[in-house]
Design a protein around this motif. Structure first.
Motif, PDB file in Angstrom:
ATOM      1  N   ILE A  24     -14.346  48.572  -2.776  1.00  0.00           N
ATOM      2  CA  ILE A  24     -13.868  47.413  -2.027  1.00  0.00           C
ATOM      3  C   ILE A  24     -14.999  46.428  -1.775  1.00  0.00           C
ATOM      4  O   ILE A  24     -14.813  45.214  -1.843  1.00  0.00           O
ATOM      5  CB  ILE A  24     -13.220  47.868  -0.702  1.00  0.00           C
ATOM      6  N   LEU A  70     -16.450  44.655   3.451  1.00  0.00           N
ATOM      7  CA  LEU A  70     -16.129  45.951   4.029  1.00  0.00           C
ATOM      8  C   LEU A  70     -17.307  46.899   3.905  1.00  0.00           C
ATOM      9  O   LEU A  70     -17.200  48.079   4.146  1.00  0.00           O
ATOM     10  CB  LEU A  70     -14.903  46.539   3.342  1.00  0.00           C
ATOM     11  N   VAL A  88     -14.203  38.926   3.577  1.00  0.00           N
ATOM     12  CA  VAL A  88     -14.511  39.923   4.586  1.00  0.00           C
ATOM     13  C   VAL A  88     -15.202  41.062   3.869  1.00  0.00           C
ATOM     14  O   VAL A  88     -14.652  41.651   2.960  1.00  0.00           O
ATOM     15  CB  VAL A  88     -13.235  40.452   5.265  1.00  0.00           C
ATOM     16  N   SER A  96     -15.024  42.636  -2.927  1.00  0.00           N
ATOM     17  CA  SER A  96     -15.189  41.494  -2.027  1.00  0.00           C
ATOM     18  C   SER A  96     -16.367  40.634  -2.478  1.00  0.00           C
ATOM     19  O   SER A  96     -16.354  39.425  -2.336  1.00  0.00           O
ATOM     20  CB  SER A  96     -15.337  41.964  -0.583  1.00  0.00           C
TER      21      SER A  96
END
Lengths: 285, 159
Positions: A76, A105, A103, A80
């Motif tokens: 992730i 993570l 965002v 991102s």
């Protein structure tokens, strides 16, 4: 035996929904009345109860293994980063000026500053809030530190005793200095009146056997308490959200401080404030 | 995230597949975040996991498991449990193994509603959002799934 009695047929149709707590009060009452006088339907109900209980108590619940969760985090994070490298071209985020909302993570463990590295153009806040609400499910929160309950108690006590503030001011330049000399750390104080989260004031509170800073914010008619304490390294690093007795609590750690946000407002609104707190420089000075 | 994994694991049947499915789902969720229209983020993620699980099942040549089901007439589920006395259909600790086997063998449309309802504690509304179907369908599938499980256990007892 398939029941012949229409009352039984109607009852059988609703027994499962009744057990699943999905029936209206009036339907549930009707079922209860019928069961009272019908042994066959009671037996049917018993069988369903046993089935449900057995599944819940014995069927394996497959939890994701820790090593897999760590893999996911990396995937992730890479995703991102990819998103940040190439601004999204989809129609929804197109009106948002570059850079695209991102965002991360990546958990703080992977780098001191990367943790909550979030950037978005001001109009993108709703998209960012949405990303955060999803993130609550994607990110892997660490274990809590057992203080959620105490934070809720503080919130309730402050409201009950009508003792929300020792220093009532929406001016952070009044509230922040007030803490000096009362605490051995300097809590960051911000006002978000222009975002519907006006600062009401600050007070001293007590959490985990030590004095801590408490900031009170207002949102619509509700009060949000933000407790700030020095970080003791306990608990997970990620954002944790918990429901306790009808209150929502957000807990996170940042810059050697721990934060507990408690309120009865909905989680989405708390996330919005959480977002504002992550990038208070958005506040127009 | 555990909910996502549990659903994928129950639908695909193996840890390796569940990992693939959940990982793909997260990437997709992240990429298509802008399509999330608000509401229940958990249901949204689980819906993606479910779709990815079905994609995986299809790729694994498991289409035959995807029985086309006929919704009407399933609500009170007579055929399967008619000739079972409640005592025979009652699940006891002794036939837990048969129950687990039956659950694993259920067609995925029925297995998923049981997993979401009993193991995840989801409401009908949440399940409806995950499987993208009306609440009436959720109820009929749950009824059918429970009847199938009871029949399987009763059969095991009888044998």
């Amino acid at each position: 035996m398939m029941p012949r009695d229409p009352a039984c047929i109607a009852c059988r149709r609703l027994i499962a929904a009744d057990l699943d707590r999905e029936l209206s009060a009036s339907d549930a009452a009707a079922i209860a009345a019928h069961l009272e006088g019908c042994a066959a339907c009671r037996a049917e109900r018993e069988a369903l109860v046993a089935l449900g209980r057995t599944i819940r108590e014995t069927a394996p619940y497959f939890e994701a293994a820790p090593d897999f969760l760590a893999d996911l985090d990396r995937v992730i994070a890479a995703e991102s980063a990819r998103g940040a490298a190439s601004p999204a071209s989809d129609p929804v985020s197109a009106p948002v000026s570059s850079p695209a909302p991102v965002v991360s993570l990546v958990r703080p463990a992977m780098g001191p500053k990367m943790g909550w590295a979030m950037r978005w153009a001001p109009p993108g806040i709703s998209l960012a809030a949405l990303a955060a609400s999803l993130m609550l499910y994607l990110a892997v929160p660490g274990p809590g530190d057992g203080l959620i309950e105490e934070a809720v108690a503080n919130h309730v006590r402050a409201l009950m005793a009508d003792h929300l503030t020792d220093v009532a001011s929406s001016d952070r330049h009044t509230v922040a200095p007030w803490f000096i000399g009362k605490l051995d750390f300097a809590p960051p104080v911000h006002d978000f009146a222009d975002r519907q989260f006006p600062l009401i004031g600050g007070r001293l509170d007590y959490l985990d056997h030590r004095p801590v800073a408490a900031l009170a914010y207002q949102h619509k008619k509700h009060v949000i308490n933000l407790l700030i304490a020095p970080d003791d390294g306990r608990g997970g690093a990620g954002l944790i959200t918990e429901e306790k007795r009808g209150y929502t609590v957000l807990r996170w750690r940042r810059d050697q401080l721990r934060y507990y946000m408690v309120s009865d407002v909905n989680g989405q609104d708390l996330l919005t404030l959480w977002h504002l707190l992550q990038v208070p420089e958005m506040e127009r000075e | 995230m555990h909910a996502a994994y549990n659903l994928a694991r129950w639908l695909t049947g193996t840890d390796a597949a569940a990992r693939d499915v959940v990982q793909d789902s997260c990437v997709r969720a992240f990429r298509f975040l802008h399509r999330f229209s608000g509401g229940d983020a958990r249901a949204w993620l689980l819906a993606i996991v479910r779709n990815q699980s079905y994609t995986w099942l299809k790729a694994a040549k498991a289409e035959q498991a995807l029985i086309d089901i006929d919704e009407p007439g399933l609500v009170h589920e007579p055929a399967l449990i008619d000739d079972l006395t409640p005592e025979r259909a009652l699940i006891t600790r002794q036939n837990v193994a048969a129950l687990h086997k039956a659950l694993a063998a259920l067609p995925p449309q029925f297995r998923e509603v049981i997993v979401l309802k009993e193991l995840e504690g989801a409401s009908y509304k949440e399940i409806a959002a995950v499987i993208d179907a009306p609440i009436g369908t959720v109820m009929s599938r749950l009824a059918r799934a429970r009847a199938l499980l009871r029949a399987a256990v009763a059969e095991d007892l009888g044998s």
